[in-house]
Enzyme design. Structure first.
Site, PDB file in Angstrom:
ATOM      1  N   GLU A 102     -13.338 -12.864  -5.664  1.00 28.23           N
ATOM      2  CA  GLU A 102     -12.010 -12.334  -6.045  1.00 28.23           C
ATOM      3  C   GLU A 102     -10.905 -12.952  -5.180  1.00 28.23           C
ATOM      4  OE1 GLU A 102     -14.385 -10.326  -4.719  1.00 28.23           O
ATOM      5  OE2 GLU A 102     -15.175  -9.137  -6.379  1.00 28.23           O
ATOM      6  N   GLU A 156       2.164   1.674  -3.384  1.00 28.10           N
ATOM      7  CA  GLU A 156       1.066   2.083  -4.264  1.00 28.10           C
ATOM      8  C   GLU A 156       0.813   3.583  -4.115  1.00 28.10           C
ATOM      9  OE1 GLU A 156      -2.682   0.081  -3.588  1.00 28.10           O
ATOM     10  OE2 GLU A 156      -3.675   1.212  -5.178  1.00 28.10           O
ATOM     11  N   CYS A 212      -8.407  -2.232   4.009  1.00 36.04           N
ATOM     12  CA  CYS A 212      -8.252  -3.359   4.933  1.00 36.04           C
ATOM     13  C   CYS A 212      -9.563  -3.827   5.529  1.00 36.04           C
ATOM     14  CB  CYS A 212      -7.350  -2.984   6.103  1.00 36.04           C
ATOM     15  SG  CYS A 212      -5.819  -2.277   5.591  1.00 36.04           S
ATOM     16  N   SER A 236      -7.337   1.709  -2.490  1.00 38.29           N
ATOM     17  CA  SER A 236      -6.114   0.977  -2.762  1.00 38.29           C
ATOM     18  C   SER A 236      -6.511  -0.395  -3.318  1.00 38.29           C
ATOM     19  CB  SER A 236      -5.340   0.802  -1.455  1.00 38.29           C
ATOM     20  OG  SER A 236      -4.419  -0.260  -1.589  1.00 38.29           O
ATOM     21  N   GLU A 280       0.824  -1.200   0.000  1.00 39.58           N
ATOM     22  CA  GLU A 280       0.000   0.000   0.000  1.00 39.58           C
ATOM     23  C   GLU A 280       0.865   1.260   0.000  1.00 39.58           C
ATOM     24  OE1 GLU A 280      -3.928  -0.586   1.851  1.00 39.58           O
ATOM     25  OE2 GLU A 280      -3.338   1.080   3.132  1.00 39.58           O
ATOM     26  N   LYS A 304     -15.251 -10.141   7.842  1.00 42.68           N
ATOM     27  CA  LYS A 304     -14.188 -10.978   7.280  1.00 42.68           C
ATOM     28  C   LYS A 304     -14.735 -12.308   6.779  1.00 42.68           C
ATOM     29  CE  LYS A 304     -10.566  -8.361   7.900  1.00 42.68           C
ATOM     30  NZ  LYS A 304      -9.790  -7.875   6.753  1.00 42.68           N
ATOM     31  N   CYS A 310     -10.502  -1.845  14.367  1.00 39.86           N
ATOM     32  CA  CYS A 310     -10.769  -3.279  14.561  1.00 39.86           C
ATOM     33  C   CYS A 310     -10.935  -3.651  16.033  1.00 39.86           C
ATOM     34  CB  CYS A 310      -9.642  -4.109  13.986  1.00 39.86           C
ATOM     35  SG  CYS A 310      -9.312  -3.703  12.279  1.00 39.86           S
ATOM     36  N   GLU A 350     -15.814 -11.440   3.461  1.00 46.37           N
ATOM     37  CA  GLU A 350     -14.657 -11.156   2.601  1.00 46.37           C
ATOM     38  C   GLU A 350     -14.022 -12.441   2.074  1.00 46.37           C
ATOM     39  OE1 GLU A 350     -11.015  -9.711   4.460  1.00 46.37           O
ATOM     40  OE2 GLU A 350     -10.853  -8.168   2.927  1.00 46.37           O
TER      41      GLU A 350
END
Lengths: 597, 155
Positions: free
Chosen positions: A378, A287, A311, A331, A284, A370, A527, A373
């Site tokens: 993907e 990037e 994230c 990102s 990141e 999560k 988190c 996710e």
């Protein structure tokens, strides 16, 4: 402006409190506990459950303590005969609409309604059950959240959470009177609406109406399968909260005990998401530097600034629903969980000589999103599902108890190597502002060759519980290859809680902000306040967890991501360079446009 | 733009985009289209920048903001206690037989929907029914049929 003090008596004891204080808060100062259900310290007052009723001398009827401000000379009784009788009756009325299958309920033992029913010793069912048959089928459409209307007491904590903290309002109040229900748009399944799977509603639901999708049995099955090599990764915010699930006070760091218990449970390797958090910072950070070059030097209009962190899967689903036109600002880096999975089933599988199809990757996360996710299509860069199962901090707590492990007496152990090495920069991913701080520690050093100009590497302006934080760093005396950044004032913003994210996104959309880099975490506090964390939650609890995270950071021998030896090794042996070809295949992703409503 | 979207943008133009313009906008749509379709609720949510669940919450709270398709004309017979004691059931039965539908249903030609309603505030002159916005008090099965019949032929 100083406030007036108001004098009143509660149960004949005098107390003096600031004007505007509620009876509930005043009673707390005298250590009188008044039970509550709809009330929650993070939310506005609702006053709809009525279990906090108290007697106010001279008033015609009982008052809800949570919703009644004190007044001068007030005399309150919190435990009179009338109060106790009414309160018990109110609990019985709530139970008449509640599916009391407590022994089978996920919240058995941690349900606020159950404890009240116990405390008040409600007897046999004096009232007819008004449970609606159609409510008996829970909504299990979401990979993260189970919604069981038969347990719902309509306190609307979830509705207020979704509106006030998250600005999403996937849940609302529908219909009226005895038909009232907590509903999505047209009562659609949760996986078809704007729900971000953040799980904040679960953290505040007083009953079992909202719980996480439980994956404990899946993980036990994998562990019992002799042909499977089961590795586990633990997110930064789990180690400072897991203790609460196992009887410790908030703010305990239990990293070593957690590792020991995972090994006792039977995982083949106990590894750390902190490793891939460091990897995320490399990807990141580079990037961001690439984007800055493309925008500032090459004037490439297809590249978007500000860049936003990626994230938090709740945040990702939020932007895909609500601001899909800003998707290009995200990102392209996968989250640390998914980077870990992709690397585990390729690079690491080779290292430990295990076939990817025989490897099961389990994550312990402070997060319910999560679970969603890891199911995203993907997230199969290794050719397999990169992360197989996600357990929340709460589920791990339960697994430790199921395994009969005496957590308190465990000797701390260290992570396995490789992919177990981490830095202070990775640990702070668990707190709001942490990704920003970690990224700045690395990016600044890459550009200038010097450490960030903050005492002890602590970038204080991006820490703390302010909803939106801003900071800027002047970049000076750069290395020759970054000459284009000389003198640039790097403006960053940090937001946590999606209601705050929405404010920042609106400023980006209107062009009224001048940020280069924005960190967003879906949950309040980051988190550490995640939807998979121990219940209850409050600002005080989140503050203690944050303190523990920064303590953990300060105690790490290495505190910058680019110095993580496992990270250095993986670039040398496998990935080549940050943002290189292999990185793009394994560690980067793309985003969707989802329905707005 | 669909006709619903055109209608909504006109209503938004007229009533504004604040939260308290939600009710008049929904009423305006029901007046034109007789019910709030899924698309209509989503469009309103988009225009007012609120969630669709909130629009549905408001719509489902009010009996007169229907979220299922209704006929061009809606007949509502009061079902509350005074009208009940004045034999509202007979009125309903007569209307069901004449229209060949049950309460909650719409005629095949989409002209009439038959519903019951909570107290319409005409207890002193029950039983009553509404046809659209018109109140018809002191009904008998015969007078109710006559009124509906006249309504059918008045167009």
């Amino acid at each position: 402006m100083s406030k007036y003090m108001v004098n009143l008596k509660i149960n004949n004891m005098p107390v003096s409190v600031e004007e505007g204080t509620t009876i509930l808060e005043a009673a707390r100062q005298l250590n009188f506990k008044i039970p509550t259900l709809c009330n929650h310290p993070d939310l506005t007052v609702a006053g709809n459950c009525r279990v906090c009723v108290v007697e106010v001398k001279g008033a015609r009827q009982l008052s809800a303590a949570c919703a009644t401000p004190v007044s001068e000379g007030m005399e309150v009784f919190t435990n009179s005969e009338q109060v106790r009788t009414s309160r018990k009756h109110i609990i019985e009325l709530l139970l008449s609409e509640h599916n009391s299958d407590c022994t089978k309920c996920q919240k058995n033992g941690s349900c606020e309604l159950q404890s009240l029913a116990f405390e008040y010793r409600v007897g046999d069912h004096v009232l007819m059950s008004l449970l609606k048959p159609e409510d008996l089928i829970p909504d299990i459409s979401s990979p993260s959240i189970v919604k069981d209307n038969s347990k719902c007491i309509h306190c609307q904590r979830c509705v207020r959470t979704c509106a006030e903290l998250q600005g999403v309002s996937a849940l609302g109040v529908a219909f009226k009177g005895n038909h009232q229900s907590i509903s999505t748009f047209l009562n659609k399944p949760l996986n078809e609406v704007v729900c971000t799977n953040c799980g904040q509603c679960i953290n505040r639901c007083p009953t079992g109406a909202l719980t996480e999708r439980n994956n404990i049995e899946d993980v036990w099955n994998a562990l019992y399968d002799p042909n499977k090599f089961v590795v586990v990764q633990t997110a930064p915010a789990v180690r400072i909260a897991l203790g609460e699930e196992l009887g410790l006070e908030p703010g305990h760091r239990v990293t070593g005990k957690m590792v020991a218990s995972l090994r006792k449970i039977g995982f083949n390797k106990v590894l750390d998401t902190d490793f891939s958090a460091d990897l995320t910072i490399m990807e990141e950070g580079f990037e961001l530097l690439n984007r800055l070059r493309k925008v500032l030097v090459e004037k490439d209009e297809t590249v978007k600034l500000p860049m936003m962190t990626s994230c938090s899967p709740g945040w990702i689903k939020f932007i895909e629903h609500i601001f899909p036109n800003l998707n290009d600002h995200l990102s392209t880096c996968k989250s640390p969980q998914q980077m870990f999975g992709a690397v585990a089933k390729t690079y690491y599988a080779d290292k430990v000589n295990v076939k990817a199809q025989d490897m099961v990757v389990v994550s312990i996360m402070p997060c319910t999103a999560k679970k969603f996710e890891c199911d995203r299509p993907e997230m199969r860069s290794s050719g397999f599902k990169d992360v197989d199962y996600v357990l929340t901090t709460r589920e791990l707590g339960l697994m430790i108890r199921q395994a009969g492990i005496d957590f308190a007496s465990l000797e701390p152990e260290g992570y396995d190597s490789i992919l177990g090495e981490s830095t202070g920069a990775a640990v702070i991913f668990g707190a709001t502002g942490g990704v920003m701080e970690a990224a700045l520690r690395t990016a600044y050093e890459v550009v200038t060759g010097r450490e960030v100009p903050f005492t002890n590497l602590d970038i204080k302006p991006v820490r703390g519980m302010e909803g939106v934080k801003e900071a800027s760093i002047k970049i000076k005396n750069v290395k020759p290859e970054f000459a284009h950044l000389e003198g640039v004032e790097l403006n960053v913003a940090v937001a946590h809680g999606l209601a705050n994210a929405r404010k920042v996104m609106e400023s980006v959309q209107n062009g009224t902000s001048n940020y280069h880099f924005i960190e967003i975490m879906a949950c309040p506090g980051g988190c550490l306040g995640g939807g998979g964390q121990p219940i209850p939650t409050s600002k005080e609890i989140r503050d203690k967890r944050a303190e523990a995270i920064y303590e953990e950071d300060l105690n790490m021998p290495i505190r910058k991501s680019h110095e993580n030896p496992d990270v250095v090794a993986i670039y040398e042996e496998f990935l080549g360079e940050p943002n290189g070809h292999k990185s793009h295949d394994l560690l980067h992703t793309h985003y969707k446009v989802r329905n707005r409503y | 733009m669909s006709t619903t979207e055109v209608l909504i943008s006109e209503l938004v133009e007229k009533h504004g985009r604040t939260r308290n313009s939600l009710m008049p906008i929904l009423q305006g749509i029901v007046q034109q289209e007789k019910f709030l379709s899924e698309d209509a609720m989503v469009s309103v949510a988009r225009e007012l920048n609120i969630s669709a669940a909130d629009v549905f919450g408001t719509a489902s709270f009010y009996t007169f903001l229907d979220t299922v398709p209704r006929g061009k004309n809606v007949i509502r017979v009061c079902k509350t206690i005074s009208c009940h004691m004045k034999n509202k059931d007979e009125i309903i039965r007569a209307l069901e037989n004449a229209l060949k539908i049950k309460v909650g249903e719409t005629t095949h030609d989409k002209e009439y929907t038959l519903l019951t309603a909570n107290c319409l505030g005409w207890c002193h002159k029950g039983p009553v029914m509404l046809i659209n916005d018109e109140v018809y008090p002191e009904l008998t099965p015969e007078s109710a049929l006559k009124i509906v019949n006249e309504h059918m032929h008045s167009k």
